[in-house]
Design a protein around this motif. Sequence first.
Motif, short mmCIF file in Angstrom:
data_model
loop_
_atom_site.label_atom_id
_atom_site.label_comp_id
_atom_site.label_asym_id
_atom_site.label_seq_id
_atom_site.Cartn_x
_atom_site.Cartn_y
_atom_site.Cartn_z
N GLY A 44 -54.98 -55.62 -21.65
CA GLY A 44 -55.27 -54.24 -21.98
C GLY A 44 -56.51 -54.13 -22.84
N GLY A 45 -56.87 -52.91 -23.26
CA GLY A 45 -58.02 -52.70 -24.13
C GLY A 45 -57.71 -53.18 -25.53
N SER A 46 -58.73 -53.30 -26.34
CA SER A 46 -58.51 -53.77 -27.70
C SER A 46 -57.96 -52.62 -28.55
CB SER A 46 -59.80 -54.32 -28.29
OG SER A 46 -60.76 -53.30 -28.41
N SER A 47 -57.08 -52.95 -29.45
CA SER A 47 -56.44 -51.96 -30.29
C SER A 47 -57.17 -51.90 -31.62
CB SER A 47 -54.98 -52.37 -30.50
OG SER A 47 -54.33 -51.44 -31.31
N LYS A 48 -57.42 -50.69 -32.09
CA LYS A 48 -58.10 -50.51 -33.37
C LYS A 48 -57.25 -49.62 -34.26
CE LYS A 48 -62.77 -51.21 -31.74
NZ LYS A 48 -64.14 -50.76 -31.81
N THR A 49 -57.40 -49.81 -35.55
CA THR A 49 -56.69 -49.01 -36.54
C THR A 49 -57.68 -48.12 -37.26
OG1 THR A 49 -55.06 -50.75 -36.86
CG2 THR A 49 -55.23 -49.12 -38.60
N HIS A 50 -57.34 -46.82 -37.34
CA HIS A 50 -58.20 -45.87 -38.05
C HIS A 50 -57.96 -46.05 -39.55
CE1 HIS A 50 -60.67 -42.32 -38.47
NE2 HIS A 50 -59.82 -41.90 -39.40
N LEU A 51 -59.03 -46.05 -40.31
CA LEU A 51 -58.97 -46.28 -41.75
C LEU A 51 -59.83 -45.24 -42.45
CD1 LEU A 51 -58.18 -48.17 -44.13
CD2 LEU A 51 -60.13 -49.57 -43.52
N THR A 52 -59.26 -44.56 -43.44
CA THR A 52 -60.01 -43.62 -44.27
C THR A 52 -59.93 -44.14 -45.70
OG1 THR A 52 -59.41 -41.77 -42.83
CG2 THR A 52 -60.19 -41.23 -45.04
N TYR A 53 -61.09 -44.27 -46.34
CA TYR A 53 -61.08 -44.77 -47.72
C TYR A 53 -62.15 -44.07 -48.55
CZ TYR A 53 -64.86 -47.99 -46.20
OH TYR A 53 -66.00 -48.55 -45.70
N GLN A 54 -61.96 -44.16 -49.86
CA GLN A 54 -62.89 -43.53 -50.79
C GLN A 54 -63.50 -44.59 -51.69
OE1 GLN A 54 -60.47 -40.45 -52.63
NE2 GLN A 54 -61.40 -38.95 -51.28
N VAL A 55 -64.81 -44.42 -51.93
CA VAL A 55 -65.56 -45.35 -52.77
C VAL A 55 -66.16 -44.57 -53.94
CG1 VAL A 55 -67.47 -46.99 -52.87
CG2 VAL A 55 -66.12 -46.77 -50.77
N LEU A 56 -65.89 -45.03 -55.16
CA LEU A 56 -66.45 -44.42 -56.37
C LEU A 56 -67.69 -45.21 -56.77
CD1 LEU A 56 -66.30 -42.49 -58.83
CD2 LEU A 56 -64.88 -44.23 -59.93
N VAL A 57 -68.82 -44.51 -56.88
CA VAL A 57 -70.06 -45.10 -57.37
C VAL A 57 -70.41 -44.35 -58.66
CG1 VAL A 57 -72.47 -45.64 -56.89
CG2 VAL A 57 -70.79 -45.63 -55.02
N GLU A 58 -70.40 -45.08 -59.77
CA GLU A 58 -70.61 -44.45 -61.08
C GLU A 58 -72.07 -44.50 -61.52
OE1 GLU A 58 -66.56 -44.93 -63.49
OE2 GLU A 58 -67.59 -46.85 -63.19
N ASN A 59 -72.41 -43.53 -62.39
CA ASN A 59 -73.69 -43.50 -63.10
C ASN A 59 -74.89 -43.38 -62.15
OD1 ASN A 59 -75.12 -43.42 -65.49
ND2 ASN A 59 -75.41 -45.64 -65.55
N VAL A 60 -74.85 -42.35 -61.30
CA VAL A 60 -75.91 -42.11 -60.32
C VAL A 60 -76.76 -40.94 -60.80
CG1 VAL A 60 -76.39 -41.47 -57.92
CG2 VAL A 60 -74.44 -42.95 -58.46
#
Length: 173
Positions: A44-60
């Motif tokens: 079959g086709g390849s299976s992928k997992t959806h991922l949602t994430y947040q990245v904090l970048v400080e002092n910009v």
Amino acid sequence: MIDEKGRLFGKINIVDLLVLLVVVIGVVVVAVKFVLPNTTAGGGGSSKTHLTYQVLVENVRPEVYENVQKYIPSTLMAAGEMLDGQVVAVTAEPREQQVNMSTSGGTALVIPVNQGNLNLTFTIECNVVNPITSEIGTQEVRVGKNHIVKTDKIELGSGVIIDCEWGTDSETE
């Protein structure tokens, strides 16, 4: 079928045929393993997992935030290759950091540090092949891990992943 000289149909040496067969099988195995790494044993086709994430970048600096906003949404990239993921949003909060000091007379002084800079939170959505390693490009995605937010237009390198949500597997075509 095999004559007195060990030839099949009088033309092909049986030992040569076996060697040729082993070489062909080896080439097919290597091709399947390296050329088609996303195929599954079931065909079959390849299976992928959806991922949602947040990245904090400080002092910009505020100017960086203003310019980053122009390029959102934007596709992730690594090592010169576009990835199966996007930076879908960015938010900013004022960076409030201060140093408290006491004088020899007991008076407390509060000194603001990096006044005017911002903390940015990027929301990123992507599809990963392996939900255990959760790699997008060359970076693993896990809460607390350092992360570089990089697209073809922006790059902020001192981020930390503060939230992850793994979705369900989906078949890709």
